[in-house]
Write an enzyme that holds these catalytic residues in place. Structure first.
Site, PDB file in Angstrom:
ATOM      1  NE  ARG A 165      -4.052  -1.777   0.395  1.00 53.87           N
ATOM      2  CZ  ARG A 165      -4.205  -3.034   0.090  1.00 53.87           C
ATOM      3  NH1 ARG A 165      -2.641  -3.702  -1.006  1.00 53.87           N
ATOM      4  NH2 ARG A 165      -4.413  -4.234   0.009  1.00 53.87           N
ATOM      5  CB  SER A 238      -8.649  -1.859   4.315  1.00 52.36           C
ATOM      6  OG  SER A 238      -9.146  -2.965   3.523  1.00 52.36           O
ATOM      7  CD  GLU A 334      -5.787   0.932   2.636  1.00 50.37           C
ATOM      8  OE1 GLU A 334      -5.216  -0.011   2.866  1.00 50.37           O
ATOM      9  OE2 GLU A 334      -6.397   0.753   1.651  1.00 50.37           O
TER      10      GLU A 334
HETATM   11  C1  LIG Z   1     -15.548  -0.922  -1.228  1.00 53.93           C
HETATM   12  C2  LIG Z   1     -14.078  -0.570  -1.353  1.00 53.93           C
HETATM   13  C3  LIG Z   1     -12.849  -1.150  -1.386  1.00 53.93           C
HETATM   14  C4  LIG Z   1     -11.376  -1.059  -1.139  1.00 53.93           C
HETATM   15  N1  LIG Z   1     -10.941  -2.082  -1.945  1.00 53.93           N
HETATM   16  C5  LIG Z   1      -9.309  -1.933  -2.327  1.00 53.93           C
HETATM   17  C6  LIG Z   1      -8.744  -2.959  -2.277  1.00 53.93           C
HETATM   18  O1  LIG Z   1      -8.957  -4.542  -1.634  1.00 53.93           O
HETATM   19  N2  LIG Z   1      -7.336  -2.897  -2.352  1.00 53.93           N
HETATM   20  C7  LIG Z   1      -7.180  -1.778  -2.394  1.00 53.93           C
HETATM   21  O2  LIG Z   1      -5.998  -1.734  -2.306  1.00 53.93           O
HETATM   22  N3  LIG Z   1      -7.650  -0.313  -2.407  1.00 53.93           N
HETATM   23  C8  LIG Z   1      -8.949  -0.826  -1.779  1.00 53.93           C
HETATM   24  N4  LIG Z   1      -9.969   0.276  -1.729  1.00 53.93           N
HETATM   25  C9  LIG Z   1      -9.055   1.466  -2.048  1.00 53.93           C
HETATM   26  C10 LIG Z   1      -9.215   2.375  -3.149  1.00 53.93           C
HETATM   27  O3  LIG Z   1     -10.452   1.752  -3.816  1.00 53.93           O
HETATM   28  C11 LIG Z   1      -8.204   2.336  -3.568  1.00 53.93           C
HETATM   29  O4  LIG Z   1      -6.886   3.386  -3.455  1.00 53.93           O
HETATM   30  C12 LIG Z   1      -7.719   3.453  -5.331  1.00 53.93           C
HETATM   31  O5  LIG Z   1      -6.985   2.907  -6.252  1.00 53.93           O
HETATM   32  C13 LIG Z   1      -8.046   4.483  -5.211  1.00 53.93           C
HETATM   33  O6  LIG Z   1      -8.719   4.988  -6.109  1.00 53.93           O
HETATM   34  P1  LIG Z   1      -9.536   6.915  -6.531  1.00 53.93           P
HETATM   35  O7  LIG Z   1      -9.615   6.800  -8.094  1.00 53.93           O
HETATM   36  O8  LIG Z   1     -10.771   6.459  -5.834  1.00 53.93           O
HETATM   37  O9  LIG Z   1      -8.099   7.338  -5.836  1.00 53.93           O
HETATM   38  P2  LIG Z   1      -8.567   8.890  -4.722  1.00 53.93           P
HETATM   39  O10 LIG Z   1      -9.087   8.809  -3.713  1.00 53.93           O
HETATM   40  O11 LIG Z   1      -8.920   9.760  -5.544  1.00 53.93           O
HETATM   41  O12 LIG Z   1      -6.631   9.367  -5.105  1.00 53.93           O
HETATM   42  C14 LIG Z   1      -5.862   8.664  -3.587  1.00 53.93           C
HETATM   43  C15 LIG Z   1      -4.932   9.116  -4.019  1.00 53.93           C
HETATM   44  O13 LIG Z   1      -3.911   9.301  -4.726  1.00 53.93           O
HETATM   45  C16 LIG Z   1      -3.675  10.555  -5.006  1.00 53.93           C
HETATM   46  N5  LIG Z   1      -3.906  10.077  -6.567  1.00 53.93           N
HETATM   47  C17 LIG Z   1      -5.216  10.048  -7.371  1.00 53.93           C
HETATM   48  N6  LIG Z   1      -4.846  10.182  -8.827  1.00 53.93           N
HETATM   49  C18 LIG Z   1      -3.918  10.155  -8.700  1.00 53.93           C
HETATM   50  C19 LIG Z   1      -2.832  10.955 -10.318  1.00 53.93           C
HETATM   51  N7  LIG Z   1      -3.343  10.291 -11.315  1.00 53.93           N
HETATM   52  N8  LIG Z   1      -1.557  11.372  -9.989  1.00 53.93           N
HETATM   53  C20 LIG Z   1      -1.266  11.594  -8.680  1.00 53.93           C
HETATM   54  N9  LIG Z   1      -2.188  11.249  -7.436  1.00 53.93           N
HETATM   55  C21 LIG Z   1      -3.142  10.668  -7.718  1.00 53.93           C
HETATM   56  C22 LIG Z   1      -4.305  11.047  -4.141  1.00 53.93           C
HETATM   57  O14 LIG Z   1      -4.591  12.749  -5.111  1.00 53.93           O
HETATM   58  C23 LIG Z   1      -5.249  10.791  -3.103  1.00 53.93           C
HETATM   59  O15 LIG Z   1      -3.923  10.839  -2.527  1.00 53.93           O
HETATM   60  C24 LIG Z   1     -11.215   0.095  -1.600  1.00 53.93           C
HETATM   61  C25 LIG Z   1     -12.060   1.470  -1.291  1.00 53.93           C
HETATM   62  C26 LIG Z   1     -13.624   1.094  -1.140  1.00 53.93           C
HETATM   63  C27 LIG Z   1     -14.398   1.946  -1.249  1.00 53.93           C
END
Ligand SMILES: Cc1cc2nc3c(=O)[nH]c(=O)nc-3n(C[C@H](O)[C@H](O)[C@H](O)COP(=O)(O)OP(=O)(O)OC[C@H]3O[C@@H](n4cnc5c(N)ncnc54)[C@H](O)[C@@H]3O)c2cc1C
Length: 342
Positions: A165, A238, A334
Site C-alpha cells: 500500500r 479498509s 490507509e
Molecule cells: C469498498 C472499497 C473497497 C476497496 N478495496 C480495496 C482493495 O481491495 N485494495 C486496495 O488496494 N484498495 C482498496 N480500496 C481503496 C481504493 O479503492 C484504492 O486505493 C483506489 O486505487 C483509489 O482510487 P481513486 O481513483 O478513488 O483515488 P482517490 O481516492 O481519488 O485518490 C487516492 C490518492 O491518490 C492520489 N491520486 C489520485 N489520482 C492520482 C493521479 N492521477 N496522479 C497522482 N496522484 C493521484 C490522490 O491525490 C490521493 O492521495 C477500496 C476502497 C473502497 C471504498
C-alpha cells in the site's frame, strides 16, 4: 482557457459521502491542461490537489486551492505476442472496467483486483492489492507530470518503489500527477486459484477447470458479501493498513491469543490482520453519532449519515488506542487526507 468551477460540492466525488466544498475545481481531460493549470495556481498563489475516484480519501469540509479531477481517457494495445501483451491505460479510466475488459479478452493478471473502486491513475499511488495480487505484479511503467521539475517523466517498475500500500507517488504527496500506465498481461490459458478463499469458493461450487471469468465472478461475489457498497453504505474500504510487526512479537501474541491472524512477510516480520485485532477489541458493529464500524468487516469504518472527517478520525483514534493498549501495535490509517496537510 481553463474552465475552473467555483465552490463545488464533492459529496458525489468521495465514497465516504462527506459534504466537502472545493473552492476551485477543474476537470483534466488531457495532459496538455496540466502545465497551464499549475501555472494558474502559481499566479494565484494557491495550492492544488489531485482527485480521481475519491475512494481512498478523507475529505475536509473545505478544500482550498485548485482540485484537479483527472478524467484523461483511453486504452491502447502497445505490443502483443502469442503469450502476452502490453496495454497503455489513461489515468481517468475506471479500474474495475479495465479488469472486466481484460477478463472478457482472456488476458490474465489483474482479475484478482476486480471490484476495487477508483480510477487507473490512482492505482500505483498505493500499489492497489487484493487476494494475493498487487498492481506491481503487472506494471511496466508509470507516466507522470513532475510538478517540481515542470516536465513529464516516466518511472519503470523499480523506480515506483512499490511496497505494501505504498509507492514513491504516495510518499511524494502530490508532486507527481499520473497521466497513464503501461501494464503487461498474459495470454496463458491455465488458471490457478492461488488464494485460499478462492480455492474454498471453487471447491464449494465444485468448479475443477477454472476459467478467468470464474475467478473474476468469484472475486466479485466474495467481495460483495464482505464489503459494503459505498453507494448504499458510504465507506473508504479498509480504514487501517495491516500492521507489520516482528515475528518475535507475533509469536508472543500467538501464545496469548491463539486465534490471532498473521501472514509471514519475511523470517523477521509478520503482517497481522488489522480486522481481527479490531474485532477482538469489540468494535465490530459499533456506532457513535454518524460514524460506525461495519458489522460484517471490522476494518471498514462507515458514514451512517452526515458524518464529518473529525468524527471518523475520532473513532479511528479510539480504535487505535484500544489496539495499542491490548496488543502493543500501532495502526496506520490507509485513506489519504484531502487536502494532504501532513
Ligand atoms: C469498498 C472499497 C473497497 C476497496 N478495496 C480495496 C482493495 O481491495 N485494495 C486496495 O488496494 N484498495 C482498496 N480500496 C481503496 C481504493 O479503492 C484504492 O486505493 C483506489 O486505487 C483509489 O482510487 P481513486 O481513483 O478513488 O483515488 P482517490 O481516492 O481519488 O485518490 C487516492 C490518492 O491518490 C492520489 N491520486 C489520485 N489520482 C492520482 C493521479 N492521477 N496522479 C497522482 N496522484 C493521484 C490522490 O491525490 C490521493 O492521495 C477500496 C476502497 C473502497 C471504498
Amino acid at each position: 482557457m481553463l474552465r475552473i468551477e467555483k465552490n463545488v460540492n464533492l459529496i458525489a466525488f468521495n465514497t465516504l459521502s462527506f459534504h466537502s466544498i472545493a473552492a476551485n475545481f477543474l476537470s483534466i481531460t488531457s495532459e496538455e491542461q496540466l502545465a497551464p493549470a499549475l501555472d494558474y495556481c502559481a499566479q494565484q498563489q494557491i495550492g492544488y490537489q489531485v482527485l480521481s475516484g475519491g475512494s481512498n480519501l478523507l475529505m475536509a469540509e473545505e478544500i482550498p486551492g485548485l482540485t484537479l479531477h483527472i478524467q484523461i481517457k483511453g486504452i491502447s494495445k502497445l505490443k502483443e505476442s502469442d503469450s502476452k501483451l502490453t496495454l497503455r491505460v489513461s489515468a481517468g479510466e475506471n479500474w474495475h472496467q479495465l479488469v472486466e475488459y481484460s477478463v472478457n479478452n482472456n488476458w490474465q493478471g489483474i482479475e484478482n483486483l476486480a471490484l476495487i473502486p477508483g480510477l487507473v491513475g490512482a492505482s500505483p499511488v498505493q500499489n492497489i492489492g487484493a487476494y494475493g495480487t498487487e498492481l506491481k505484479d503487472v506494471l511496466l511503467k508509470v507516466y507522470a507530470y513532475d510538478t517540481q521539475m515542470k516536465r513529464f517523466r516516466e518511472f519503470d517498475n523499480k523506480q515506483c518503489e512499490f511496497a505494501y500500500r505504498d509507492s514513491v507517488f504516495k510518499r511524494a504527496k502530490g508532486r507527481y500527477i499520473i497521466t497513464y500506465i503501461d501494464i503487461e498481461l498474459s495470454k496463458k490459458t491455465n488458471i490457478e486459484a492461488k488464494y485460499q478463499v478462492l480455492k474454498d469458493y471453487f471447491a464449494a461450487k465444485s468448479i475443477k477447470k477454472i476459467s478467468l471469468k470464474d475467478v473474476f465472478e468469484g472475486i466479485c461475489l466474495i467481495r460483495s458479501s464482505k464489503l459494503p457498497d459505498p453507494k448504499v453504505t458510504p465507506n473508504a474500504g479498509s480504514f487501517f493498513k495491516n500492521p507489520i510487526i516482528t515475528t518475535k512479537h507475533f509469536q508472543e501474541l500467538k501464545t496469548k491469543y491463539p486465534n490471532i491472524v498473521g501472514y509471514k512477510v519475511s523470517d523477521r516480520s509478520t503482517k497481522v490482520a488489522a480486522g481481527w485485532l479490531i474485532e477482538h477489541c469489540g468494535w465490530k458493529g459499533y456506532r457513535s453519532k454518524a460514524v460506525g464500524v461495519y458489522p460484517k468487516q471490522a476494518l471498514v469504518l462507515i458514514n451512517t449519515g452526515g458524518a464529518t472527517i473529525d468524527q471518523i478520525l475520532n473513532l479511528a483514534k479510539k480504535i487505535s488506542h484500544s489496539i495499542d493498549s491490548e496488543f502493543n501495535i500501532s495502526l496506520e490509517i490507509e485513506p489519504q487526507l484531502f487536502p494532504n496537510i501532513s
